[in-house]
Design an enzyme around this catalytic site. Structure first.
Site, short mmCIF file in Angstrom:
data_model
loop_
_atom_site.label_atom_id
_atom_site.label_comp_id
_atom_site.label_asym_id
_atom_site.label_seq_id
_atom_site.Cartn_x
_atom_site.Cartn_y
_atom_site.Cartn_z
N GLU A 177 3.64 2.69 11.32
CA GLU A 177 2.86 3.62 12.24
C GLU A 177 3.66 4.48 13.32
O GLU A 177 3.07 5.53 13.72
CB GLU A 177 1.86 3.16 12.76
CG GLU A 177 0.83 2.46 11.79
CD GLU A 177 0.10 1.29 12.43
OE1 GLU A 177 0.70 0.35 13.08
OE2 GLU A 177 -1.34 1.31 12.19
N THR B 266 4.03 0.93 0.98
CA THR B 266 4.93 0.37 2.46
C THR B 266 6.33 -0.12 1.88
O THR B 266 7.07 -0.09 2.78
CB THR B 266 4.35 -0.54 3.23
OG1 THR B 266 3.33 -1.30 2.26
CG2 THR B 266 3.27 0.17 3.98
N ILE C 148 0.80 -1.14 0.11
CA ILE C 148 0.09 0.01 0.12
C ILE C 148 0.81 1.28 0.11
O ILE C 148 0.48 2.35 0.29
CB ILE C 148 -0.88 -0.05 1.32
CG1 ILE C 148 -0.35 -0.07 2.38
CG2 ILE C 148 -1.97 -1.18 1.00
CD1 ILE C 148 -1.16 -0.02 3.58
#
Ligand code: FES
Ligand code: FES
Lengths: 169, 729
Positions: free
Chosen positions: B691, B472, B470
């Site tokens: 994150e 990443t 995505i």
């Protein structure tokens, strides 16, 4: 052929339905899906293409308004086999993550570097007249219409600087 | 042949370090990069499919109630309109991450303003959009739906509650204490690619190109929603234009496209408008958080309280896990933690990048800054004094812990001045200039995953899994892991992702993709090495593979002798998941300037130092950190969902009114990766990094605002109006 438009150097017929945006015309009718739709409202820049040398949000304009115009999309700037200096610099600097804003960033940056070369001033410029130096702030200000939710901005600016020095060198 | 590894013990063998190819960790450019920069990478809506028709979702214009009638005839006569689908199987919310079953259905019951209620299908998008707008719907509204979190009695999430010792007593005995309440507003993922799907039904098999993060869960969610056996469904997500949690669960357009394609027996494309993405996917809940910190003379915490109120729709299991890292970040004997959920009729609350820590850490780290000031201790030093030796609640050891290193290295690189700190020490024209810092923490997750690796007769390799990329870096890091293990240039490793026909994994979410699917690839490659070692008569640990050569002699192609060789790796976290507390740690440092007259805050520079286990690719990992820090800037200064108090509808539902950071908001950012190996995180010693970069960063900015101008704010985002209201004369 009725009314036509030049897209990446090829003449194309304009669509009949006057509601079709330039973006949907490119993406759907011509299959040029490199231009992205992020908002359809002129708020994200993902759909940026170059019309007669000027960058615009292709979602904010109707295809029917572009008779006789000359459009360059990301597909017209380079290919995987032969990428443009900016495309190459984006790969080298990792100027993207998901890649969805990327064609818009690159089309925008391509036209933006021309604007800089022609000394168009911006909010980041010290003076409205005279030579404008390429700086991080100039690039950031001029690219602020191209959102990147992945947050690749720092690398995008680095890529644009690289490509700018390469082409001017 | 499948090889299974259940990890019960830490893996300190660090096998990837002993390999000969030397590509693991290297900052190689994304293998799919050229496709993305030339516009040739296809995203979900972009597959050229013959005869594809267009669907547009119609959405509710009431907050709560029943639909009495959907008047199909109101639009069926319009040009190009093919059908109005109001099937009871349509979903009205997106599934929560890892739900594995259909989300809320029954589209005739409205639970929030903007809820999808029907799909209008037409030959062209323009026709469908027009018709969806003109669809006549009769409602019976139910008045009095609670819309604000303080309008209802909240429900306690009991499994989050911790009561250890006596916090009230600790507060009263403390040499220094802080009792403050922070608020944060809701956030939107706002991935740049709107949610989209194209469904095709051949009378027996359903194929859906969609923009999803977790295919192995999404296939069950979709199959359950439309009552089709999973074997009849195939999901494809090769390129995903960002997710950030919003594409964890199957969303309304995918289910609607599937139902329409089956009913009409034509391929159907459904793309949400930007406004629909905002209004009917997921919001991060707003939060109200009370922080209580009690400390002794030396600033060592004796009491720790963190209580949070969040909200969600009735019937949703998700509650923003605000306290996630508060459970273990700082030692203190007397603890009280509690999380409560208010049931209200705003759109669904769910995962948005770093659920929990994204808002919990900025509140905690803001409170720590107040404590540092009261105790007269440097903020970096205060954190260093409170790093626990083990998980303070469960007594578990940490799998690895780099907070101290991140604090020290970050402070050094930033040029942190550890002298006495007082606000308003520096002014340039209208601008006050100051600095702030905060710790970062994010729990590490890892999940069961499978992947197939095939050595081709020509000596190249193919990696197959349903794992997604995505943005990443999955394509690239899986090529690097396989390349390192098998002695191949990553250019000679083809990675095929995002297809449910491949072996399955947990997908992208909770930063667990790289370590989970990366471990599955590692297990498969190790099994391939065993076989190759056998063939050349050495033990696997002695087998040298590099540049396509086996043991420095034969080429891989020769050893394969014209036959492909495949192994499926199956990784499963075993006892390690229960025996350790695993998390990524870090530290943020920011310099901001605040305009004395307008209250505008600008970030001039920002640095993050992070320890997250093995770095699989220094370039893509750094980009993940940059993305997180950029989100920290948004959370600190601009991002806020605003709801209409009368009907609960999301007011700022587009990219003009919801303010994500733009180029000019983001200065040059510095990232320090504190290299480590975490043996209990995964057999590749890697933790997630998607994150961590936004877990606390907003506090570094908020604390810097205080240091710059003396305005101490307890509400994020710190917009100019709020800063001005707190600005001393
Ligand atoms: S799609 Fe045109 S500006 Fe967003
Ligand atoms: S690369 Fe994903 S939005 Fe820019």
């Amino acid at each position: 052929m009725g009314e036509t438009i030049s897209v990446n150097g090829t003449q194309r017929s304009l669509p009949d339905d006057p509601r079709i945006t330039l973006l949907d015309f490119l993406r759907r009718d011509l299959g040029l899906t490199g231009s992205k739709k992020g908002c359809d409202h002129g708020q994200c820049g993902a759909c940026t293409v170059i019309v007669n040398g000027i960058r615009i949000n292709s979602c904010l304009t109707l295809a029917a308004m572009h008779e006789g115009d000359s459009v360059t999309t990301i597909e017209g700037l380079g290919t995987p086999e032969d990428p443009s200096p900016l495309q190459r610099a984006f790969v080298d600097q990792d100027g993207f993550q998901c890649g969805y804003c990327t064609p818009g960033q690159i089309c925008s940056a391509t036209a933006m570097l021309e604007e800089l070369a022609n000394d168009w001033p911006s909010d980041a410029s010290n003076d409205l007249e005279g030579k404008i130096e390429i700086s991080g702030e100039e690039i950031r200000e001029r690219m602020s219409g191209n959102l990147c939710r992945c947050g690749a901005y720092a690398n995008i600016v680095a890529a644009i600087r690289d490509a700018a020095t390469e082409t001017s060198a | 042949m499948t090889v299974h590894l259940k990890q019960d013990e830490p893996d300190t063998s660090n096998r990837l370090d002993g390999m000969k190819q030397g590509v693991i960790g290297q900052p190689i450019s994304r293998v799919e990069g050229l496709a993305k920069v030339t516009g040739t990478a296809p995203y979900a809506a972009e597959y050229p499919i013959e005869g594809c028709v267009e669907g547009v979702l119609a959405t509710a214009t009431i907050t709560r109630g029943e639909i009495l009638k959907i008047d199909k005839d109101s639009v069926l006569g319009m040009p190009g309109v093919i059908a109005v689908i109001d099937d009871p199987r349509l979903t009205t919310r997106a599934a929560q991450g890892t739900a594995n079953e259909a989300p809320q259905q029954s589209p005739r019951t409205v639970c929030y303003w903007g809820q999808p209620i029907a799909l209008v299908v037409a030959e062209t998008f323009e026709q469908a959009r027009d018709a969806a707008k003109h669809l006549a719907v009769e409602y019976r509204p139910h008045d009095g739906a609670p819309l604000s979190p303080d309008a209802v009695e909240p429900e306690e999430q009991e499994d989050e509650t911790v009561r250890q010792g006596d916090l009230v007593h600790a507060m009263s005995e403390a040499a220094h204490s802080v009792d403050v309440t922070f608020t944060t507003k809701g956030h939107a993922s706002a991935a740049m690619e709107p949610h989209a799907a194209i469904a095709q039904w051949d009378g027996d098999q359903l194929t859906v190109h969609a923009s999803l993060q977790m295919l192995n869960y999404n296939i069950s969610e979709l199959a359950d929603a439309i009552d089709l056996p999973e074997e009849k469904v195939r999901l494809v997500s090769r390129f995903v234009g960002g997710g950030f949690g919003s594409k964890l669960g199957v969303s309304e357009e995918t289910v609607a496209a599937a139902i329409a394609a089956m009913q009409l027996e034509r391929p159907v494309r459904v793309v949400m408008s930007r406004q629909q993405v905002f209004q009917c996917i997921m919001r991060r809940s707003e939060t109200t958080q009370r922080l209580r910190l009690a400390a002794d003379q030396k600033g060592r915490l004796t009491g720790f309280g963190h209580e949070a109120l969040v909200s969600n729709l009735p019937g949703e299991t998700f509650a923003e896990p605000v306290l996630q890292s508060s459970h273990f970040l700082y030692a203190a004997q007397n603890r009280k933690l509690m999380l409560e959920v208010a049931r209200i009729h705003r759109m669904t609350a769910g995962s948005v990048r770093a659920p929990g820590e994204a808002v919990g850490m900025p509140a905690l780290e803001g409170a720590m800054d107040v404590l540092a000031e009261r105790a007269g201790i440097d903020p970096v030093e205060l954190r260093l004094r409170n790093i626990p030796k083990e998980n303070p609640e469960e007594g578990l050891p940490f799998s690895s812990h780099k907070l101290a290193e991140c604090l020290r290295e970050g402070a050094e690189a930033f040029g942190w001045d550890s002298g006495p700190r007082k606000p308003r020490q520096k002014r340039k024209g209208e601008w006050w200039v100051g600095t702030g810092m905060a710790s970062a923490a994010r729990v590490h997750n890892v999940g069961e995953a499978k992947a197939r690796v095939t050595l081709k007769p020509d000596g190249t390799a193919l990696v197959e899994t349903d794992m997604t990329d995505i943005g990443t870096g999955t394509y690239t890091i899986l090529a690097q892991i396989a390349g390192e293990m098998l002695g191949l240039d990553p250019e000679n490793v083809l990675v095929d992702l995002g297809d449910t026909r491949h072996p399955r994994g947990p997908g992208s979410g909770g930063s667990w993709g790289a370590s989970s699917s990366g471990s599955a690839v590692y297990v498969a490659c190790k099994a391939l090495r065993e076989e190759l070692a056998d063939r050349v008569g050495v033990t696997e640990t002695k087998l040298d593979l590099a540049d396509g050569k086996v043991a420095g002699g034969h080429s891989l192609a020769q050893v394969l002798a014209g036959e492909p060789l495949a192994r499926e790796g199956h990784y499963e976290p075993g006892a390690i998941a229960d025996d350790f507390t695993a998390a990524g740690f870090g530290a943020f440092f920011a310099q901001v300037r605040v305009n004395h007259f307008t209250g505008e805050s600008r970030v001039d520079r920002m640095l993050g130092a992070f320890g997250f286990g093995r770095v699989l690719n220094r370039k893509t990992a750094r980009s993940q950190c940059l993305g997180g820090i950029t989100w920290s800037i948004g959370a600190a200064l601009t991002e806020a969902l605003e709801f209409d108090p009368r009907d609960g509808h999301l007011v700022n539902c587009d990219l003009a009114e919801y303010h994500v950071p733009v180029h000019r908001d983001v200065p040059d950012l510095e990232v320090i990766m504190v290299e480590e190996r975490d043996p209990a995180a995964s057999p590749i010693q890697a933790k997630g990094i998607g994150e961590l970069g936004m877990c606390g960063g907003a506090a570094a900015i908020g604390n810097a605002i205080y240091n710059a101008c003396g305005a101490r704010l307890f509400d994020y985002p710190m917009t100019p109006d709020r800063v001005l209201a707190c600005m001393p004369d």
